[in-house]
Scaffold this motif. Structure first.
Motif, short mmCIF file in Angstrom:
data_model
loop_
_atom_site.label_atom_id
_atom_site.label_comp_id
_atom_site.label_asym_id
_atom_site.label_seq_id
_atom_site.Cartn_x
_atom_site.Cartn_y
_atom_site.Cartn_z
N MET A 43 0.77 -1.23 -0.06
CA MET A 43 0.01 0.15 0.12
C MET A 43 0.84 1.32 0.07
O MET A 43 0.58 2.15 -0.76
CB MET A 43 -1.02 -0.10 1.26
CG MET A 43 -2.03 0.84 1.18
SD MET A 43 -3.13 0.57 -0.17
CE MET A 43 -4.00 1.91 0.05
N LYS A 44 2.09 1.31 0.74
CA LYS A 44 2.84 2.24 0.78
C LYS A 44 3.56 2.57 -0.43
O LYS A 44 3.69 3.80 -1.02
CB LYS A 44 4.01 2.01 1.67
CG LYS A 44 3.94 2.51 3.09
CD LYS A 44 5.09 2.59 4.01
CE LYS A 44 4.91 2.96 5.26
NZ LYS A 44 6.06 2.86 6.15
N LEU A 45 3.92 1.46 -1.16
CA LEU A 45 4.41 1.68 -2.57
C LEU A 45 3.42 2.37 -3.40
O LEU A 45 3.89 3.11 -4.36
CB LEU A 45 4.82 0.15 -3.08
CG LEU A 45 5.71 0.43 -4.45
CD1 LEU A 45 6.78 1.32 -4.21
CD2 LEU A 45 6.09 -1.10 -4.72
N LEU A 46 2.24 2.08 -3.36
CA LEU A 46 1.26 2.59 -4.36
C LEU A 46 0.67 4.11 -4.13
O LEU A 46 1.02 4.81 -5.10
CB LEU A 46 -0.12 1.70 -4.30
CG LEU A 46 -1.32 2.16 -4.99
CD1 LEU A 46 -0.92 1.85 -6.52
CD2 LEU A 46 -2.72 1.31 -4.67
N LYS A 47 1.05 4.50 -2.78
CA LYS A 47 0.89 5.77 -2.51
C LYS A 47 2.05 6.62 -3.21
O LYS A 47 1.96 7.83 -3.53
CB LYS A 47 0.65 6.14 -1.07
CG LYS A 47 -0.36 5.59 -0.50
CD LYS A 47 -0.75 6.10 1.23
CE LYS A 47 -1.94 5.42 1.53
NZ LYS A 47 -2.03 5.72 3.02
N LEU A 48 3.13 6.05 -3.01
CA LEU A 48 4.61 6.62 -3.38
C LEU A 48 4.58 6.74 -4.96
O LEU A 48 4.88 7.76 -5.41
CB LEU A 48 5.67 5.82 -3.05
CG LEU A 48 7.01 6.41 -3.26
CD1 LEU A 48 7.45 7.70 -2.58
CD2 LEU A 48 8.21 5.41 -3.13
N ILE A 49 3.77 5.71 -5.52
CA ILE A 49 3.81 5.85 -7.05
C ILE A 49 2.82 6.92 -7.48
O ILE A 49 3.16 7.51 -8.60
CB ILE A 49 3.57 4.55 -7.52
CG1 ILE A 49 4.86 3.48 -7.42
CG2 ILE A 49 3.09 4.58 -9.13
CD1 ILE A 49 4.52 2.08 -7.67
N ALA A 50 1.85 6.96 -6.78
CA ALA A 50 0.77 7.87 -7.01
C ALA A 50 1.12 9.50 -6.84
O ALA A 50 0.84 10.23 -7.48
CB ALA A 50 -0.58 7.78 -6.38
N ALA A 51 2.14 9.64 -5.76
CA ALA A 51 2.53 10.81 -5.44
C ALA A 51 3.77 11.34 -6.38
O ALA A 51 4.01 12.45 -6.39
CB ALA A 51 3.19 10.84 -3.95
N LEU A 52 4.29 10.66 -6.76
CA LEU A 52 5.63 10.79 -7.65
C LEU A 52 5.20 11.90 -8.88
O LEU A 52 5.97 12.86 -8.92
CB LEU A 52 6.19 9.61 -8.09
CG LEU A 52 7.53 9.83 -8.80
CD1 LEU A 52 8.70 10.52 -7.74
CD2 LEU A 52 8.18 8.58 -9.39
N PRO A 53 4.26 11.44 -9.53
CA PRO A 53 3.97 12.52 -10.93
C PRO A 53 3.47 13.95 -10.29
O PRO A 53 3.92 14.77 -10.85
CB PRO A 53 2.86 11.87 -11.58
CG PRO A 53 2.81 10.29 -11.11
CD PRO A 53 3.41 10.30 -9.95
N LEU A 54 2.72 13.81 -9.06
CA LEU A 54 2.31 15.13 -8.45
C LEU A 54 3.57 15.96 -8.09
O LEU A 54 3.56 17.27 -8.45
CB LEU A 54 1.41 15.02 -7.38
CG LEU A 54 0.87 16.21 -6.75
CD1 LEU A 54 0.06 17.02 -7.56
CD2 LEU A 54 -0.01 16.02 -5.44
N ALA A 55 4.46 15.31 -7.63
CA ALA A 55 5.74 15.96 -7.22
C ALA A 55 6.38 16.42 -8.32
O ALA A 55 7.25 17.56 -8.17
CB ALA A 55 6.50 14.95 -6.19
N LEU A 56 6.62 15.65 -9.31
CA LEU A 56 7.58 16.03 -10.39
C LEU A 56 6.84 17.17 -11.15
O LEU A 56 7.31 18.09 -11.56
CB LEU A 56 7.35 14.74 -11.36
CG LEU A 56 8.41 13.85 -11.06
CD1 LEU A 56 8.45 12.68 -12.16
CD2 LEU A 56 9.84 14.11 -10.78
N ALA A 57 5.59 17.32 -11.31
CA ALA A 57 4.76 18.38 -11.88
C ALA A 57 4.80 19.60 -11.24
O ALA A 57 5.02 20.82 -11.53
CB ALA A 57 3.27 17.82 -12.07
N LEU A 58 4.84 19.53 -9.84
CA LEU A 58 4.81 20.52 -8.85
C LEU A 58 6.52 21.32 -8.63
O LEU A 58 6.55 22.37 -8.39
CB LEU A 58 4.33 20.54 -7.57
CG LEU A 58 2.94 20.40 -7.51
CD1 LEU A 58 2.31 20.12 -6.15
CD2 LEU A 58 2.04 21.65 -7.96
#
Length: 72
Positions: A1-16
């Motif tokens: 579950m942690k890995l899934l959240k990390l993968i989901a947050a990665l594009p947001l962090a890159l965009a910002l």
């Protein structure tokens, strides 16, 4: 579950990450540079003597050259 959240947050962090870029160019007012005039090295360190400044640079370059420093 942690890995899934990390993968989901990665594009947001890159965009910002690109949103924090600030303007790095100085302001121009009426076609003139509005910043302060920076003195050159020969003006401050060598009392506006370009020849002694140039000699110091050449000396420094020669001391950093391994071919000139080595005694064959």
């Amino acid at each position: 579950m942690k890995l899934l959240k990390l993968i989901a947050a990665l594009p947001l962090a890159l965009a910002l990450s690109g949103c924090l870029e600030v303007e790095q160019y100085p302001a121009w007012i009426k076609g003139q540079y509005a910043g302060k005039k920076d003195p050159r090295h020969f003006q401050t360190l060598f009392h506006n003597d370009k020849l002694s400044w140039n000699a110091a640079i050449v000396n420094r370059s020669n001391q950093q050259n391994e071919y000139n420093r080595a005694n064959p």
